[in-house]
Scaffold this motif. Structure first.
Motif, short mmCIF file in Angstrom:
data_model
loop_
_atom_site.label_atom_id
_atom_site.label_comp_id
_atom_site.label_asym_id
_atom_site.label_seq_id
_atom_site.Cartn_x
_atom_site.Cartn_y
_atom_site.Cartn_z
N CYS A 96 8.55 -82.60 81.86
CA CYS A 96 7.98 -83.60 80.96
C CYS A 96 9.06 -84.40 80.24
N ALA B 169 1.78 -82.88 79.49
CA ALA B 169 1.38 -82.45 78.15
C ALA B 169 -0.02 -81.85 78.15
N ALA C 45 2.21 -77.92 73.22
CA ALA C 45 1.98 -79.32 73.55
C ALA C 45 2.40 -80.23 72.40
N GLY D 284 8.04 -78.08 80.49
CA GLY D 284 8.73 -78.84 79.45
C GLY D 284 9.89 -79.65 80.01
N LEU E 153 6.06 -80.90 72.62
CA LEU E 153 6.38 -81.93 73.62
C LEU E 153 6.05 -83.32 73.11
N VAL E 154 4.91 -83.48 72.49
CA VAL E 154 4.52 -84.78 71.95
C VAL E 154 5.51 -85.23 70.88
#
Length: 745
Positions: free
Chosen positions: A466, A329, A340, A463, A343-344
């Motif tokens: 992650c 991230a 980001a 991504g 993703l969070v």
């Protein structure tokens, strides 16, 4: 066992070759605590040497045990020595101390190693091997010479080649011991995991390297796309291709290494957990361990299978990669903070899906377990009552009942599978949706330029790296809940107190006089129904008591309660006026002669099987007792006689009569004033085994207290009093003379 106790026991055993012979008064101990322990070491070494150990090695081993400060029954000390003795003396000592529960560390000798190595250390110098002990009051060092004679020790005598072996008891430093876990606050599985700290750190390092390689691979692919494909800079292609290949190869190697390490950890943990669980089950009170069926005991041993499967599944690497998600991230945030945030947000949604799914899985798995248990219970009950069901014509009713339980079990299983499918669908939607949003957002931000396409590609790779661990972890929710239950089962088993832990610190027993008292004693079965209640019986030393009654009325239970093998739920049992719950169970069983209903032979020699009752018995004593119990001729016909080795699969091959005679021999070797004899098979009572029981009763009447179980009138008539038991009732005490008159009337 203190020095005085051991000296007294040694002298008592030395005078007990004849089962009817008493002990002698112990010698006055030396005034110095070290000299007292040295005297005990010499006496113990003489006994150890009888097991084939040379006297010097025996003195070293005995000195280390005595000066260790730990208390061990002499039987355990002798049993700790290796069966096939190595030629190297230090190997014998090391194996023996390790079997007693000591951690053995061998290193170069130094002042610090000797002075801080514990109460006793083993020094191996050019002058030979010797024990050095420390006076706890003054800190002065003493070397034990021949016959364990202590002389002041000068550290300047150490050569540069000297080595020292230190011995530290396991409970003090072992993270798995109850003592250590009491300090750390860790449960058993967590404490076991702490022993693999180096492995976990290695795996964390590998996972971090894989994360770095993931970022480098994204950068390499993006660079190839931008430099070679878009700008046609073919000169850099070979270098970039080699770099990408190296990254891929390193990623594959590290992934394979991580998988191999996890497989090794899984196998190692499974071995440790199964071995420790089996050992713990053996150490549980018989009232707990015997209550569970063999199938339930086997299920306990399989508790770790779910944990092992998790460690070798993709879910375990995913769990490690989840920790590194913030790393990805941060890299994405350096490129575009909006991406980001996507993703969070996705990680938070995955966490919500995981928590909701885990809670639902906990409920559904519990329902499935209850349904499966109920179906299994009905199936077992059906087979147990098959004849009765057939006799009363309830086959159809019983079949309907069994079918209904199976339907409930299958319905619960189906609900659990639906839950798994729902979690998978939601997790897949979150995963794919997040990647699509990430690509669309980055694509719009760069307005479809060639450079922007490179950024979209890099962002997509990062991504995926992650979010993929989160997706994998959510797909493993059912397995994770099963792991939680497995861990809880192992922890629950290992935290059940063993007999020794529950009875630690109890009083030590003196030799029994034979007085036995049962005051208002009762026993309830597992379903809480009373088997018998309000048993009041005072037995004088030398009296013969017979127990009789229908099957299941508690005759064998009374004997096991006297031995501390069954919990005394109601009332009190006293030996020589002392509540047996005040005694150590090891002391109690070592001081009472017992012939069980189904005796067993253990793998090992026949001599070792007999010496379990009295490790100090001489060959002459063994031969005499074999003759008394009628085993002398049978043993003579065995290859190697008393040293005939019984294999594990051969132990059950000996007939009931042979095993019962061995049990009687053990009872004689125990040399107790209290003899407990469970019911013998009726088929053997007409022969010489029945005659042996008659002879025991007549020879020991008035000298030793005998409590035996029988249903035959010819044996009951030899008792002084009889205890008549009935299921759920109050036992009736009947004098034999009165019983005979009642029978004639």
């Amino acid at each position: 066992m203190t020095a005085r106790d051991l000296l007294k026991r040694l002298e008592t055993f030395a005078a007990s070759d004849d089962p009817k012979k008493g002990g002698v008064e112990p010698a006055t101990p030396a005034p110095s605590s070290i000299r007292e322990k040295c005297a005990v070491s010499v006496a113990a070494a003489a006994i150890i040497a009888r097991n084939g150990v040379d006297i010097q090695t025996a003195e070293v081993f005995a000195s280390l045990v005595i000066f260790s400060g730990q208390e061990f029954p002499l039987k355990n000390v002798l049993g700790a020595l290796p069966r096939n003795l190595p030629s190297e003396a230090q190997t014998v000592v090391t194996i023996g101390m390790a079997n007693l529960g000591f951690f053995v560390v061998d290193r170069l000798a130094s002042r610090d190693a000797i002075e801080n190595g514990g109460p006793a250390v083993l020094v191996n110098d050019r002058g030979g091997k010797y024990v050095v002990v420390t006076d706890s009051r003054t800190g002065q060092l003493f070397q034990l010479t021949a016959n364990a004679e202590p002389v002041p020790y000068d550290l300047k005598r150490l050569s540069s080649y000297a080595r020292v072996a230190t011995f530290e008891y396991r409970s003090a430093i072992d993270p798995l011991s109850a003592t250590r876990r009491g300090h750390t606050g860790l449960r058993w599985i967590a404490a076991l995991s702490s022993r693999f700290q180096g492995v976990w750190l290695t795996l964390a390092g590998i996972s971090f390297l894989l994360a770095v390689l993931g970022v480098l691979s994204a950068a390499a692919i993006s660079t190839i796309f931008s430099e070679v494909i878009t700008r046609a800079a073919l000169g850099t292609l070979p270098l970039l291709a080699v770099g990408l290949i190296l990254i891929v190869v390193a990623d594959a190697k590290l992934s394979d290494l991580r998988s191999n390490i996890l497989s090794w950890v899984a196998n190692r943990l499974e071995f440790i957990v199964n071995a420790a669980s089996f050992e713990h089950i053996l150490r549980l009170p018989p009232s707990l361990s015997e209550r569970a069926s063999p199938a339930a005991q086997a299920a306990r041993m399989r508790s770790f299978e779910g944990i092992r499967d998790f460690l070798v599944s993709p879910a375990c690497p995913a769990a490690m990669d989840i920790v590194l998600a913030p790393f990805y991230a941060v890299i994405v945030a350096l490129i575009d903070w909006r991406s980001a945030l996507v993703l969070v947000g996705a990680m938070l949604v995955f966490a919500l899906v995981f928590l909701i799914g885990l809670r639902a899985a906990r409920i559904y798995i519990s329902v499935v377990a209850d349904a499966a248990t109920e179906a299994q219970r009905i199936a077992i009950e059906t087979f147990d009552r098959l004849q009765t069901i057939s006799d009363v014509g309830l086959q159809h009713v019983w079949a309907t009942r069994l079918s209904a339980s199976l339907v409930r079990d299958q319905a619960a299983q189906a609900q659990l599978q639906k839950l798994g499918a729902a979690i998978e669908a939601v997790s897949s939607s979150v995963f794919s949706g997040s990647i699509i949003i990430l690509m669309v957002m980055r694509g719009l931000a760069v307005q479809s330029s060639i450079t922007g396409g490179v950024e979209v590609l890099a962002m997509t790779i990062l991504g995926l790296r992650c979010l993929l661990p989160f997706h994998t972890f959510c797909l493993s929710i059912l397995r994770i809940e099963q792991i939680r239950k497995s861990v809880a089962q192992v922890n629950e088993l290992k935290e059940m107190p063993t007999e020794l832990e529950r009875l630690k610190g109890r009083e030590r027993m003196e030799d029994l006089a034979g007085a036995l008292s049962l005051v208002n004693v009762g026993f309830r079965s597992a379903d809480t129904r009373p088997v018998f209640v309000a048993l009041d019986l005072d037995v004088r030393p030398g009296e013969v008591i017979a127990l009789y009654g229908p099957a299941g009325t508690g005759k064998s239970i009374i004997l096991k309660m006297i031995l501390g093998m069954m919990e005394i739920g109601l009332g009190v049992i006293r030996l020589d006026g002392v509540d047996i719950r005040q005694f150590s169970v090891e002391e109690l069983r070592r001081r009472v002669s017992y012939v069980p209903q189904q005796p067993a032979l253990l793998p090992g020699t026949l001599r070792e099987n007999l010496l379990l009752a009295n490790p100090l018995a001489s060959d002459a004593s063994l031969q005499e007792i074999l003759k008394v119990v009628g085993l002398d001729e049978d043993v003579r016909q065995l290859p190697n006689g008393l040293d005939y080795h019984i294999a594990a699969d051969e132990a059950r091959g000996f007939n009931d009569e042979f095993r019962l005679r061995v049990a009687f021999a053990r009872a004689f070797l125990t040399n107790s004033k209290l003899i407990l004899i469970d019911e013998l098979p009726n088929s053997l009572m007409e022969g010489s085994l029945g005659e042996l029981l008659r002879r025991i009763i007549s020879d020991f009447r008035g000298e030793r207290t005998i409590v035996f179980v029988s249903h035959r009138a010819d044996f009951l008539s030899q008792a002084d009093r009889m205890v008549e038991l009935s299921y759920g009732g109050v036992p009736r005490i009947v004098a034999v003379s009165r019983a005979k008159s009642e029978k004639r009337a």
